[in-house]
Design a protein around this motif. Structure first.
Motif, PDB file in Angstrom:
ATOM      1  N   ALA A 100       0.845  -1.204   0.000  1.00  6.65           N
ATOM      2  CA  ALA A 100       0.000   0.000   0.000  1.00  6.65           C
ATOM      3  C   ALA A 100       0.876   1.248   0.000  1.00  6.65           C
ATOM      4  O   ALA A 100       0.615   2.223  -0.713  1.00  6.65           O
ATOM      5  CB  ALA A 100      -0.908  -0.006   1.225  1.00  6.65           C
ATOM      6  N   SER A 101       1.939   1.207   0.794  1.00  3.69           N
ATOM      7  CA  SER A 101       2.830   2.356   0.874  1.00  3.69           C
ATOM      8  C   SER A 101       3.517   2.599  -0.479  1.00  3.69           C
ATOM      9  O   SER A 101       3.769   3.747  -0.869  1.00  3.69           O
ATOM     10  CB  SER A 101       3.820   2.101   2.008  1.00  3.69           C
ATOM     11  OG  SER A 101       4.977   2.835   1.867  1.00  3.69           O
ATOM     12  N   LYS A 102       3.774   1.525  -1.238  1.00  6.92           N
ATOM     13  CA  LYS A 102       4.399   1.683  -2.575  1.00  6.92           C
ATOM     14  C   LYS A 102       3.424   2.323  -3.563  1.00  6.92           C
ATOM     15  O   LYS A 102       3.770   3.268  -4.259  1.00  6.92           O
ATOM     16  CB  LYS A 102       4.848   0.319  -3.115  1.00  6.92           C
ATOM     17  CG  LYS A 102       6.147  -0.141  -2.502  1.00  6.92           C
ATOM     18  CD  LYS A 102       6.652  -1.403  -3.138  1.00  6.92           C
ATOM     19  CE  LYS A 102       7.804  -1.916  -2.280  1.00  6.92           C
ATOM     20  NZ  LYS A 102       8.007  -3.337  -2.377  1.00  6.92           N
ATOM     21  N   VAL A 109      -1.939   8.039  -8.733  1.00  8.81           N
ATOM     22  CA  VAL A 109      -2.792   7.103  -7.984  1.00  8.81           C
ATOM     23  C   VAL A 109      -3.479   7.873  -6.850  1.00  8.81           C
ATOM     24  O   VAL A 109      -4.684   7.755  -6.617  1.00  8.81           O
ATOM     25  CB  VAL A 109      -1.962   5.925  -7.425  1.00  8.81           C
ATOM     26  CG1 VAL A 109      -2.763   5.122  -6.407  1.00  8.81           C
ATOM     27  CG2 VAL A 109      -1.471   5.029  -8.555  1.00  8.81           C
ATOM     28  N   ARG A 110      -2.730   8.702  -6.157  1.00 10.53           N
ATOM     29  CA  ARG A 110      -3.304   9.499  -5.063  1.00 10.53           C
ATOM     30  C   ARG A 110      -4.404  10.414  -5.604  1.00 10.53           C
ATOM     31  O   ARG A 110      -5.465  10.536  -5.011  1.00 10.53           O
ATOM     32  CB  ARG A 110      -2.234  10.342  -4.359  1.00 10.53           C
ATOM     33  CG  ARG A 110      -1.095   9.539  -3.763  1.00 10.53           C
ATOM     34  CD  ARG A 110      -0.249  10.388  -2.833  1.00 10.53           C
ATOM     35  NE  ARG A 110      -0.961  10.670  -1.598  1.00 10.53           N
ATOM     36  CZ  ARG A 110      -1.035   9.832  -0.563  1.00 10.53           C
ATOM     37  NH1 ARG A 110      -0.406   8.681  -0.591  1.00 10.53           N
ATOM     38  NH2 ARG A 110      -1.717  10.149   0.511  1.00 10.53           N
ATOM     39  N   ALA A 111      -4.113  11.034  -6.771  1.00 13.63           N
ATOM     40  CA  ALA A 111      -5.108  11.944  -7.355  1.00 13.63           C
ATOM     41  C   ALA A 111      -6.385  11.169  -7.706  1.00 13.63           C
ATOM     42  O   ALA A 111      -7.496  11.667  -7.508  1.00 13.63           O
ATOM     43  CB  ALA A 111      -4.528  12.619  -8.594  1.00 13.63           C
ATOM     44  N   ASP A 129      -8.841   9.399   9.088  1.00 16.25           N
ATOM     45  CA  ASP A 129      -7.598   8.768   9.569  1.00 16.25           C
ATOM     46  C   ASP A 129      -6.665   8.537   8.389  1.00 16.25           C
ATOM     47  O   ASP A 129      -7.069   7.919   7.401  1.00 16.25           O
ATOM     48  CB  ASP A 129      -8.030   7.439  10.231  1.00 16.25           C
ATOM     49  CG  ASP A 129      -6.901   6.459  10.513  1.00 16.25           C
ATOM     50  OD1 ASP A 129      -5.807   6.608   9.946  1.00 16.25           O
ATOM     51  OD2 ASP A 129      -7.127   5.527  11.293  1.00 16.25           O
ATOM     52  N   GLY A 130      -5.432   9.046   8.458  1.00 10.99           N
ATOM     53  CA  GLY A 130      -4.526   8.800   7.333  1.00 10.99           C
ATOM     54  C   GLY A 130      -3.137   9.383   7.496  1.00 10.99           C
ATOM     55  O   GLY A 130      -2.567   9.398   8.591  1.00 10.99           O
ATOM     56  N   ARG A 131      -2.592   9.821   6.367  1.00  8.99           N
ATOM     57  CA  ARG A 131      -1.258  10.419   6.350  1.00  8.99           C
ATOM     58  C   ARG A 131      -1.320  11.873   5.900  1.00  8.99           C
ATOM     59  O   ARG A 131      -0.483  12.680   6.279  1.00  8.99           O
ATOM     60  CB  ARG A 131      -0.328   9.678   5.376  1.00  8.99           C
ATOM     61  CG  ARG A 131      -0.124   8.203   5.623  1.00  8.99           C
ATOM     62  CD  ARG A 131       0.728   8.001   6.867  1.00  8.99           C
ATOM     63  NE  ARG A 131       1.095   6.600   7.065  1.00  8.99           N
ATOM     64  CZ  ARG A 131       0.263   5.624   7.397  1.00  8.99           C
ATOM     65  NH1 ARG A 131      -1.009   5.886   7.592  1.00  8.99           N
ATOM     66  NH2 ARG A 131       0.689   4.388   7.561  1.00  8.99           N
ATOM     67  N   ASP A 132      -2.320  12.169   5.054  1.00  6.01           N
ATOM     68  CA  ASP A 132      -2.415  13.510   4.450  1.00  6.01           C
ATOM     69  C   ASP A 132      -3.814  14.078   4.598  1.00  6.01           C
ATOM     70  O   ASP A 132      -4.267  14.862   3.778  1.00  6.01           O
ATOM     71  CB  ASP A 132      -2.057  13.440   2.963  1.00  6.01           C
ATOM     72  CG  ASP A 132      -2.988  12.498   2.196  1.00  6.01           C
ATOM     73  OD1 ASP A 132      -3.671  11.672   2.845  1.00  6.01           O
ATOM     74  OD2 ASP A 132      -3.043  12.599   0.959  1.00  6.01           O
ATOM     75  N   MET A 133      -4.534  13.653   5.640  1.00  4.71           N
ATOM     76  CA  MET A 133      -5.911  14.127   5.823  1.00  4.71           C
ATOM     77  C   MET A 133      -5.923  15.638   6.088  1.00  4.71           C
ATOM     78  O   MET A 133      -6.685  16.372   5.474  1.00  4.71           O
ATOM     79  CB  MET A 133      -6.598  13.383   6.986  1.00  4.71           C
ATOM     80  CG  MET A 133      -6.725  11.886   6.795  1.00  4.71           C
ATOM     81  SD  MET A 133      -7.822  11.420   5.451  1.00  4.71           S
ATOM     82  CE  MET A 133      -6.691  11.075   4.153  1.00  4.71           C
ATOM     83  N   GLY A 134      -5.057  16.084   7.003  1.00  5.72           N
ATOM     84  CA  GLY A 134      -5.025  17.509   7.357  1.00  5.72           C
ATOM     85  C   GLY A 134      -4.241  18.345   6.364  1.00  5.72           C
ATOM     86  O   GLY A 134      -4.499  19.538   6.195  1.00  5.72           O
TER      87      GLY A 134
HETATM   88  O1   DC Z   1      -2.637   3.626   7.762  1.00  2.00           O
HETATM   89  P1   DC Z   1      -2.243   2.350   7.074  1.00  2.00           P
HETATM   90  O2   DC Z   1      -1.080   1.653   7.737  1.00  2.00           O
HETATM   91  O3   DC Z   1      -3.409   1.433   6.890  1.00  2.00           O
HETATM   92  O4   DC Z   1      -1.767   2.799   5.592  1.00  2.00           O
HETATM   93  C1   DC Z   1      -1.172   1.908   4.702  1.00  2.00           C
HETATM   94  C2   DC Z   1      -0.286   2.694   3.738  1.00  2.00           C
HETATM   95  O5   DC Z   1      -1.127   3.499   2.897  1.00  2.00           O
HETATM   96  C3   DC Z   1       0.690   3.654   4.382  1.00  2.00           C
HETATM   97  O6   DC Z   1       1.960   3.068   4.611  1.00  2.00           O
HETATM   98  C4   DC Z   1       0.800   4.791   3.396  1.00  2.00           C
HETATM   99  C5   DC Z   1      -0.491   4.759   2.647  1.00  2.00           C
HETATM  100  N1   DC Z   1      -1.395   5.833   3.021  1.00  2.00           N
HETATM  101  C6   DC Z   1      -1.209   7.053   2.430  1.00  2.00           C
HETATM  102  O7   DC Z   1      -0.256   7.231   1.679  1.00  2.00           O
HETATM  103  N2   DC Z   1      -2.066   8.075   2.659  1.00  2.00           N
HETATM  104  C7   DC Z   1      -3.102   7.914   3.496  1.00  2.00           C
HETATM  105  N3   DC Z   1      -3.936   8.930   3.699  1.00  2.00           N
HETATM  106  C8   DC Z   1      -3.295   6.673   4.152  1.00  2.00           C
HETATM  107  C9   DC Z   1      -2.406   5.651   3.908  1.00  2.00           C
END
Ligand code: DC
Length: 226
Positions: A100-102, A109-111, A129-134
């Motif tokens: 998933a991180s790859k 893909v993000r777009a 909940d995520g990495r780039d929500m805010g």
């Molecule tokens: O939160 P998680 O461990 O389930 O997320 C899996 C991967 O998805 C994480 O290593 C990076 C990606 N991810 C992301 O890039 N952006 C997000 N908003 C959520 C997850």
């Protein structure tokens, strides 16, 4: 003019306790919950099942645009379905987390997944909940929280979760996987994992779940003037 649906954005690295906090906040406020990581995980699982390479940008974008993913909420339990098949457990492995991180490092893909995430913004409110929500997806969120913790303590927690499920895992391996995933998530060029400038940062290394919840609620109540 109608007030926008409020959002609490919770970001941070893997194993930091975001999932637990977000679920507790969603129960507390009775708001919707978006687990954006699950979307990237389902995309990765679907790519692997279809033998699509994790670097194949155009096929991954097509897959992302047409991902047959649904979240089924039954009380407090959320089931993740791919093509109507329950993949809730399948997406939780370290292998799928790494995959998933790859795929998440590819800008297009993000777009392709952006609108799908924004569609979760529904009344009365959303915990995201995520990495780039805010920082990207809900940059106008009135409340942004960024959880952080040392890689070591996150690996310890992860190890405990896996042991609780009777998996036999080596600590060194988990620490290495967490460190690699962090490096990729933090250093990618598009929407890297970093706190939004207006986020409250909570270091959870030596805090209990209850402490993190209490600090968050206090901050949220102040911000939303509840
Ligand atoms: O939160 P998680 O461990 O389930 O997320 C899996 C991967 O998805 C994480 O290593 C990076 C990606 N991810 C992301 O890039 N952006 C997000 N908003 C959520 C997850």
């Amino acid at each position: 003019m109608n007030k926008p649906v409020p959002i609490i954005a919770v970001d941070g690295p893997s194993g930091v306790g975001k999932g637990t906090l977000c679920q507790a906040l969603a129960n507390h406020f009775k708001w919707h919950l978006l687990d954006s990581g699950a979307i990237y995980r389902v995309l990765a699982l679907s790519a692997i099942k279809q033998a699509i390479a994790l670097e194949d940008e155009s096929q991954l974008v097509q897959l992302a645009l047409n991902l047959p993913l649904t979240f089924n909420t039954d009380g407090c339990e959320v089931k993740v379905l791919l093509n109507h098949i329950d993949v809730t457990k399948d997406i939780r492995t370290e292998q799928i987390g790494g995959a998933a991180s790859k795929v998440a490092a590819i800008n297009t893909v993000r777009a392709a997944l952006l609108q799908r995430q924004r569609d979760f913004r529904q009344a009365p409110g959303l915990i995201a909940d995520g990495r780039d929500m805010g920082s990207v997806v809900f940059s106008d969120a009135p409340v942004k929280i960024f959880l952080d913790a040392s890689a070591h303590s996150r690996a310890e927690r992860r190890m405990k979760q896996l042991q609780d499920k009777q998996n036999h895992v080596k600590f060194a391996q988990i620490l290495q996987e967490i460190t690699e995933r962090d490096l990729r998530d933090r250093n990618r060029t598009f929407a890297p994992l970093k706190p939004a400038i207006d986020a409250l940062i909570i270091d959870t290394t030596s805090l209990s779940i209850q402490d993190v919840f209490n600090q968050s609620i206090k901050y949220i109540n102040e911000k939303l003037a509840l």
